[in-house]
Design a protein around this motif. Structure first.
Motif, mmCIF file in Angstrom:
data_model
loop_
_atom_site.group_PDB
_atom_site.id
_atom_site.type_symbol
_atom_site.label_atom_id
_atom_site.label_comp_id
_atom_site.label_asym_id
_atom_site.label_seq_id
_atom_site.Cartn_x
_atom_site.Cartn_y
_atom_site.Cartn_z
ATOM 1 N N ASN A 65 0.818 -1.212 0.000
ATOM 2 C CA ASN A 65 0.000 0.000 0.000
ATOM 3 C C ASN A 65 0.851 1.261 0.000
ATOM 4 O O ASN A 65 2.032 1.226 0.342
ATOM 5 N N ARG A 66 0.201 2.360 -0.361
ATOM 6 C CA ARG A 66 0.830 3.670 -0.297
ATOM 7 C C ARG A 66 -0.112 4.673 0.364
ATOM 8 O O ARG A 66 -1.332 4.619 0.166
ATOM 9 N N SER A 67 0.483 5.567 1.127
ATOM 10 C CA SER A 67 -0.216 6.737 1.642
ATOM 11 C C SER A 67 0.468 7.950 1.031
ATOM 12 O O SER A 67 1.575 7.845 0.491
ATOM 13 N N TYR A 68 -0.186 9.105 1.135
ATOM 14 C CA TYR A 68 0.352 10.295 0.480
ATOM 15 C C TYR A 68 0.274 11.511 1.396
ATOM 16 O O TYR A 68 -0.714 11.705 2.113
ATOM 17 N N LEU A 69 1.334 12.313 1.346
ATOM 18 C CA LEU A 69 1.378 13.632 1.965
ATOM 19 C C LEU A 69 1.504 14.626 0.822
ATOM 20 O O LEU A 69 2.489 14.606 0.078
ATOM 21 N N ALA A 70 0.498 15.463 0.650
ATOM 22 C CA ALA A 70 0.479 16.372 -0.498
ATOM 23 C C ALA A 70 0.108 17.770 -0.043
ATOM 24 O O ALA A 70 -0.813 17.950 0.761
ATOM 25 N N GLY A 71 0.844 18.755 -0.558
ATOM 26 C CA GLY A 71 0.531 20.105 -0.157
ATOM 27 C C GLY A 71 1.394 21.143 -0.842
ATOM 28 O O GLY A 71 1.918 20.921 -1.941
ATOM 29 N N GLY A 72 1.551 22.274 -0.143
ATOM 30 C CA GLY A 72 2.309 23.389 -0.687
ATOM 31 C C GLY A 72 3.359 23.859 0.290
ATOM 32 O O GLY A 72 3.930 23.069 1.032
ATOM 33 N N ALA A 73 3.588 25.145 0.339
ATOM 34 C CA ALA A 73 4.685 25.695 1.133
ATOM 35 C C ALA A 73 4.439 25.610 2.626
ATOM 36 O O ALA A 73 5.381 25.451 3.413
ATOM 37 N N ARG A 74 3.183 25.717 3.043
ATOM 38 C CA ARG A 74 2.899 25.796 4.471
ATOM 39 C C ARG A 74 2.036 24.668 5.008
ATOM 40 O O ARG A 74 2.119 24.338 6.198
ATOM 41 N N ALA A 75 1.199 24.087 4.200
ATOM 42 C CA ALA A 75 0.224 23.119 4.710
ATOM 43 C C ALA A 75 0.092 21.946 3.750
ATOM 44 O O ALA A 75 0.460 22.021 2.573
ATOM 45 N N ALA A 76 -0.458 20.846 4.284
ATOM 46 C CA ALA A 76 -0.580 19.624 3.483
ATOM 47 C C ALA A 76 -1.770 18.805 3.941
ATOM 48 O O ALA A 76 -2.294 18.974 5.053
ATOM 49 N N ALA A 77 -2.181 17.906 3.053
ATOM 50 C CA ALA A 77 -3.209 16.906 3.359
ATOM 51 C C ALA A 77 -2.568 15.527 3.318
ATOM 52 O O ALA A 77 -1.567 15.309 2.623
ATOM 53 N N VAL A 78 -3.156 14.611 4.051
ATOM 54 C CA VAL A 78 -2.704 13.223 4.051
ATOM 55 C C VAL A 78 -3.845 12.364 3.527
ATOM 56 O O VAL A 78 -4.999 12.504 3.970
ATOM 57 N N VAL A 79 -3.546 11.488 2.579
ATOM 58 C CA VAL A 79 -4.556 10.604 2.006
ATOM 59 C C VAL A 79 -4.257 9.163 2.408
ATOM 60 O O VAL A 79 -3.139 8.685 2.239
ATOM 61 N N ASP A 80 -5.259 8.498 2.976
ATOM 62 C CA ASP A 80 -5.184 7.095 3.383
ATOM 63 C C ASP A 80 -3.950 6.802 4.247
ATOM 64 O O ASP A 80 -3.073 6.006 3.884
ATOM 65 N N PRO A 81 -3.866 7.428 5.415
ATOM 66 C CA PRO A 81 -2.678 7.241 6.252
ATOM 67 C C PRO A 81 -2.584 5.841 6.834
ATOM 68 O O PRO A 81 -3.608 5.196 7.100
ATOM 69 N N PRO A 82 -1.360 5.368 7.081
ATOM 70 C CA PRO A 82 -1.171 4.073 7.748
ATOM 71 C C PRO A 82 -1.471 4.220 9.232
ATOM 72 O O PRO A 82 -1.618 5.339 9.750
ATOM 73 N N ARG A 83 -1.532 3.113 9.940
ATOM 74 C CA ARG A 83 -1.809 3.195 11.363
ATOM 75 C C ARG A 83 -0.632 3.804 12.136
ATOM 76 O O ARG A 83 -0.847 4.519 13.118
ATOM 77 N N ASP A 84 0.581 3.513 11.706
ATOM 78 C CA ASP A 84 1.745 4.059 12.395
ATOM 79 C C ASP A 84 2.002 5.479 11.884
ATOM 80 O O ASP A 84 2.834 5.720 11.018
#
Length: 457
Positions: free
Chosen positions: A14-33
């Motif tokens: 599986n993969r999770s994602y951290l996506a954003g810009g200069a100051r803030a980000a969203a996380v998609v489908d994070p792992p438990r850890d």
């Protein structure tokens, strides 16, 4: 300028994602850890403002709820998902601002689950990446049979429509960033490649190349076995998972290990299969730390059975504990480090069994030994052909079907050796004479073994 970082969970594919810009980000489908996610955000110097789930996951325990709680982020969960906790319900077309000029747009993509939702990252109004979860994968789609058998065909048709919807809405250069498909059993077929775009998928993905009838027929025919632990993941994620607990387990000494074995608990030796075969605690089972530990241990073990871990180092125990927690095996009952000599009492002899190749199997047959050959590959693998005279019991069923293994010395094989080692340890713990074939299946023909093809059967 946007970024989209990949957080791999290789053991589960599986993969999770951290996506954003200069100051803030969203996380998609994070792992438990989620400590991995928080560390990734710290490296980027961004604040996590949104956590988005594409669906209620069936193959791992999410860390989304706890990540949102710790960071204060908005927790986006598809509106159609039935969950027992407060969240921001997301419907088709909803948008969530991530950073200046960066927005996540929800796109309903049912198929993997009825409520499945993809998220398109838009920069200055232009789509740049699609987080497709278990919808459009790289060269495949997420399997539609994990929710309810009666819905499988309906969801397969929905997968086809959802893939076409994404392809129609998004430009060819938009990155496709799925959660599943890198060895995950949530993928309907095992796809190849690490990176893709909408344009690439239009030229290679069966969901976008076939008409609905042909696609659904092929998809339903090709579905593989479902890991047994998936039954427990959906309910855990819908109820709201507890925070992960990675504190060190109780230390076990030799007497404690013996007591746990006598009580019928599972004692797991994490060493490599070569070391295990040469000497191990009688009754222990071998799940290599370097193999797909979480997938196969969670698949085989009776759910809730206490687990004791044995390894050469504390670091190995820590790593195994993390992997198992991702699939809901939360707290090892105990753990021990060292060597088999440290794990046995009163000078008790170690158990062992031989390893061999397919050429050795040929030689044994030529000597007239008449060995029992046990094939532990999955049904889909066996369907492509098998060794003449072999018995077939898939790896995840061996411990439940020991009485079906014929008498005699059992030569057990899979496609490469790792699963054969697991099955050999199960048979060995049950008192059977066993030989683990540690060889690639392609070598069987080269060794002169007679193979049966489906056309001959």
């Amino acid at each position: 300028m946007f970024f989209a970082d990949v957080l791999e969970t290789e053991g589960l594919g599986n993969r999770s994602y951290l996506a954003g810009g200069a100051r803030a980000a969203a996380v998609v489908d994070p792992p438990r850890d989620i400590d991995r996610v928080i560390a990734a955000a710290a490296r980027r110097g961004v604040r996590i403002v949104a956590v988005a789930e594409t669906h209620v996951h069936n193959d791992y325990v999410t860390g989304g709820l706890e990540l949102a709680r710790l960071t204060g982020a908005r927790y986006l969960v598809p509106a159609g998902a039935s969950v027992a906790y407060a969240r921001l319900p997301v419907a088709d077309g909803d948008t969530e601002e991530v950073d200046e000029g960066l927005v996540l747009r929800a796109v309903a993509t049912p198929g993997h689950t009825p409520h499945h939702t993809s998220y398109v990252l838009e920069e200055a109004g232009r789509a740049v990446a699609a987080f497709t979860g278990g919808s459009l994968l790289i060269g495949s789609v997420g399997r539609p049979d994990l929710v309810e058998p009666r819905l499988t065909e309906h969801l397969a048709r929905a997968q086809h429509a959802s893939a076409h919807r994404l392809a129609a809405q998004l430009a060819d250069d938009v990155a496709v960033m799925p959660t599943h498909g890198f060895g995950s059993f949530c993928s309907s077929t095992q796809a190849n490649g690490d990176h893709s775009t909408i344009g690439t998928e239009k030229t290679s993905n069966p969901a976008l190349l076939q008409d609905a009838e042909a696609f659904v027929k092929e998809l339903l025919t090709g579905l593989d076995d479902v890991p047994a632990y998936y039954t427990h993941m959906g309910p855990a994620n819908a109820a709201g998972p507890a925070p992960i607990d990675l504190t060190a387990p109780e230390r076990a000494d030799a007497r404690g290990i013996a007591r746990r074995l006598a009580a019928g608990e599972w004692v797991i030796d994490l060493r490599n299969r070569v070391a295990f075969s040469e000497g191990h605690v009688a009754g222990s089972l071998n799940f290599e730390l370097e193999g797909q530990l979480a997938t196969y241990l969670a698949w085989l073990i009776p759910w809730g059975k206490p687990v004791t871990l044995l390894a050469e180092s504390a670091e190995d125990i820590t790593r195994a504990q993390r992997e198992l927690a991702r699939v809901g095996i939360d707290r090892p009952a105990a753990a021990a480090v060292g060597s088999p000599a440290d794990w046995t009492t009163g000078g008790a002899p170690l158990a062992s069994f031989p390893r061999a190749t397919f050429a050795d199997l040929t030689a044994a047959r030529e000597r007239g030994e008449n060995p029992v050959v046990l094939d532990v590959r999955r049904d889909a693998e066996r369907a492509d052909g098998w060794i003449e005279g072999s018995v077939h019991i898939p790896i995840h069923q061996v411990h439940q079907r020991l009485d079906e293994v014929p008498a005699g010395t059992v030569w057990v094989h899979c496609a490469g050796g790792m699963r054969a080692a697991i099955a050999a340890s199960v048979l060995d713990s049950a008192g059977r004479d066993v030989v683990a074939v540690d060889d690639g299946y392609a070598a069987a023909a080269d060794a002169g073994l007679s193979l049966v093809s489906p056309a001959q059967h």
